[in-house]
Design a protein around this motif. Structure first.
Motif, mmCIF file in Angstrom:
data_model
loop_
_atom_site.group_PDB
_atom_site.id
_atom_site.type_symbol
_atom_site.label_atom_id
_atom_site.label_comp_id
_atom_site.label_asym_id
_atom_site.label_seq_id
_atom_site.Cartn_x
_atom_site.Cartn_y
_atom_site.Cartn_z
ATOM 1 N N GLY A 1 -0.799 -4.748 -12.547
ATOM 2 C CA GLY A 1 -2.219 -5.087 -12.554
ATOM 3 C C GLY A 1 -2.694 -5.896 -11.369
ATOM 4 N N ARG A 2 -1.902 -6.851 -10.923
ATOM 5 C CA ARG A 2 -2.367 -7.695 -9.827
ATOM 6 C C ARG A 2 -2.323 -6.980 -8.482
ATOM 7 N NH1 ARG A 2 1.557 -10.759 -7.029
ATOM 8 N NH2 ARG A 2 3.659 -10.401 -7.803
ATOM 9 N N GLY A 3 -1.813 -5.749 -8.469
ATOM 10 C CA GLY A 3 -1.795 -4.956 -7.247
ATOM 11 C C GLY A 3 -2.958 -3.983 -7.173
ATOM 12 N N PHE A 4 -4.056 -4.302 -7.861
ATOM 13 C CA PHE A 4 -5.168 -3.360 -7.989
ATOM 14 C C PHE A 4 -5.804 -2.953 -6.658
ATOM 15 C CE2 PHE A 4 -7.053 -7.524 -8.402
ATOM 16 C CZ PHE A 4 -8.244 -7.444 -7.697
ATOM 17 N N ILE A 5 -5.824 -3.830 -5.689
ATOM 18 C CA ILE A 5 -6.423 -3.471 -4.398
ATOM 19 C C ILE A 5 -5.543 -2.452 -3.681
ATOM 20 C CG2 ILE A 5 -7.087 -4.331 -2.112
ATOM 21 C CD1 ILE A 5 -7.798 -6.991 -3.605
ATOM 22 N N ARG A 6 -4.281 -2.773 -3.590
ATOM 23 C CA ARG A 6 -3.338 -1.853 -2.949
ATOM 24 C C ARG A 6 -3.271 -0.521 -3.710
ATOM 25 N NH1 ARG A 6 2.016 -4.906 -1.730
ATOM 26 N NH2 ARG A 6 0.440 -6.418 -1.150
ATOM 27 N N PHE A 7 -3.340 -0.599 -5.027
ATOM 28 C CA PHE A 7 -3.357 0.582 -5.890
ATOM 29 C C PHE A 7 -4.537 1.487 -5.523
ATOM 30 C CE2 PHE A 7 -4.888 2.336 -10.052
ATOM 31 C CZ PHE A 7 -3.826 3.186 -10.330
ATOM 32 N N GLY A 8 -5.703 0.886 -5.350
ATOM 33 C CA GLY A 8 -6.888 1.647 -4.968
ATOM 34 C C GLY A 8 -6.726 2.329 -3.617
ATOM 35 N N ILE A 9 -6.077 1.648 -2.695
ATOM 36 C CA ILE A 9 -5.835 2.221 -1.370
ATOM 37 C C ILE A 9 -4.889 3.421 -1.478
ATOM 38 C CG2 ILE A 9 -4.757 1.786 0.883
ATOM 39 C CD1 ILE A 9 -5.931 -1.119 0.634
ATOM 40 N N TYR A 10 -3.807 3.260 -2.241
ATOM 41 C CA TYR A 10 -2.868 4.371 -2.441
ATOM 42 C C TYR A 10 -3.581 5.568 -3.070
ATOM 43 C CZ TYR A 10 1.610 1.997 -1.474
ATOM 44 O OH TYR A 10 2.673 1.371 -0.879
ATOM 45 N N LEU A 11 -4.410 5.305 -4.077
ATOM 46 C CA LEU A 11 -5.124 6.382 -4.760
ATOM 47 C C LEU A 11 -6.099 7.071 -3.795
ATOM 48 C CD1 LEU A 11 -5.832 8.072 -7.204
ATOM 49 C CD2 LEU A 11 -7.336 6.207 -7.974
ATOM 50 N N GLY A 12 -6.848 6.285 -3.029
ATOM 51 C CA GLY A 12 -7.779 6.862 -2.063
ATOM 52 C C GLY A 12 -7.073 7.746 -1.052
ATOM 53 N N LYS A 13 -5.926 7.298 -0.563
ATOM 54 C CA LYS A 13 -5.152 8.102 0.393
ATOM 55 C C LYS A 13 -4.616 9.369 -0.271
ATOM 56 C CE LYS A 13 -3.656 4.507 3.575
ATOM 57 N NZ LYS A 13 -2.485 3.810 4.136
ATOM 58 N N ALA A 14 -4.132 9.261 -1.495
ATOM 59 C CA ALA A 14 -3.591 10.425 -2.205
ATOM 60 C C ALA A 14 -4.662 11.486 -2.422
ATOM 61 C CB ALA A 14 -2.982 9.996 -3.538
ATOM 62 N N LEU A 15 -5.913 11.047 -2.552
ATOM 63 C CA LEU A 15 -7.026 11.969 -2.749
ATOM 64 C C LEU A 15 -7.685 12.393 -1.434
ATOM 65 C CD1 LEU A 15 -8.637 10.324 -5.895
ATOM 66 C CD2 LEU A 15 -7.215 12.381 -5.798
ATOM 67 N N ASN A 16 -7.091 11.936 -0.325
ATOM 68 C CA ASN A 16 -7.615 12.254 1.016
ATOM 69 C C ASN A 16 -9.064 11.808 1.203
ATOM 70 O OD1 ASN A 16 -5.208 13.524 2.019
ATOM 71 N ND2 ASN A 16 -5.708 15.249 0.676
ATOM 72 N N LEU A 17 -9.396 10.652 0.656
ATOM 73 C CA LEU A 17 -10.737 10.103 0.806
ATOM 74 C C LEU A 17 -10.830 9.343 2.123
ATOM 75 C CD1 LEU A 17 -11.265 8.686 -2.795
ATOM 76 C CD2 LEU A 17 -11.994 10.904 -1.894
ATOM 77 N N GLU A 18 -12.004 9.306 2.692
ATOM 78 C CA GLU A 18 -12.238 8.510 3.892
ATOM 79 C C GLU A 18 -12.810 7.168 3.459
ATOM 80 O OE1 GLU A 18 -14.390 10.379 7.057
ATOM 81 O OE2 GLU A 18 -13.477 12.321 6.591
ATOM 82 N N PHE A 19 -12.156 6.081 3.864
ATOM 83 C CA PHE A 19 -12.601 4.743 3.496
ATOM 84 C C PHE A 19 -11.959 3.723 4.427
ATOM 85 C CE2 PHE A 19 -8.763 5.654 1.166
ATOM 86 C CZ PHE A 19 -8.041 4.478 1.169
ATOM 87 N N ASP A 20 -12.522 2.550 4.470
ATOM 88 C CA ASP A 20 -11.997 1.451 5.276
ATOM 89 C C ASP A 20 -11.012 0.659 4.436
ATOM 90 O OD1 ASP A 20 -11.463 -0.712 6.907
ATOM 91 O OD2 ASP A 20 -13.510 -1.487 6.869
ATOM 92 N N GLU A 21 -9.741 0.778 4.770
ATOM 93 C CA GLU A 21 -8.703 0.071 4.016
ATOM 94 C C GLU A 21 -8.876 -1.446 4.037
ATOM 95 O OE1 GLU A 21 -4.556 1.012 4.611
ATOM 96 O OE2 GLU A 21 -5.150 2.968 5.388
ATOM 97 N N LYS A 22 -9.577 -1.954 5.009
ATOM 98 C CA LYS A 22 -9.710 -3.406 5.140
ATOM 99 C C LYS A 22 -11.006 -3.931 4.538
ATOM 100 C CE LYS A 22 -7.024 -3.327 9.367
ATOM 101 N NZ LYS A 22 -5.737 -3.638 9.043
ATOM 102 N N TRP A 23 -11.661 -3.129 3.716
ATOM 103 C CA TRP A 23 -12.935 -3.552 3.110
ATOM 104 C C TRP A 23 -12.738 -4.812 2.276
ATOM 105 C CZ3 TRP A 23 -13.798 -4.035 -2.119
ATOM 106 C CH2 TRP A 23 -12.853 -3.464 -2.958
ATOM 107 N N TYR A 24 -11.533 -5.015 1.781
ATOM 108 C CA TYR A 24 -11.237 -6.202 1.002
ATOM 109 C C TYR A 24 -9.855 -6.655 1.402
ATOM 110 C CZ TYR A 24 -10.997 -9.354 -2.954
ATOM 111 O OH TYR A 24 -10.906 -10.468 -3.734
#
Length: 132
Positions: A105-128
């Protein structure tokens, strides 16, 4: 209120599932329809992202067999539940093996980044920024 039940979902029409954790995951321990759905999704090339206590659902469905994983449960609780291969447990905040992403649970930010990459989404990894 749900939009649809797992029995109504056509797994060929989805590219991912996100399984959130909850305070008492044991309340759905007998959810055979849910476990059948998870197994079915895992046989496709669907991204499966599971955080906090919800990797229990993956283990119960047999999806984590032989795979490295992490989960937001104590080792004692994992052993008590009897569905985890504890030798494959990792202390890492997020673990990805193929299309399966697990996180504590406490890895939710990194988790979101992994999920975004797995879905090939474009986003700024450093937004948070995580602070250590």
């Amino acid at each position: 209120m749900v939009d649809s039940t797992v029995s109504e979902i056509n797994v060929k029409e989805i590219d991912s599932i996100l399984l959130p954790g909850c305070m008492d995951i044991i309340t759905i321990i007998d959810g055979q329809g849910l476990f059948k759905f998870i197994k079915q999704v895992a046989s496709e090339e669907t991204v499966i992202a599971s955080i906090s206590s919800s990797p229990f659902l993956l283990a119960k469905a047999g999806v984590l067999k032989g795979k490295k994983f992490t989960v937001g449960l104590t080792k004692e609780n994992m052993e008590k539940l009897g569905v985890f291969e504890t030798e494959n447990y990792s202390d890492e905040l997020v673990v990805q093996v193929g299309n399966i992403i697990t996180a504590r649970g406490r890895g939710f930010i990194r988790f979101g980044i992994y999920l975004g990459k797995a879905l090939n989404l474009e986003f700024d990894e450093k937004w948070y920024q995580e602070k250590f």
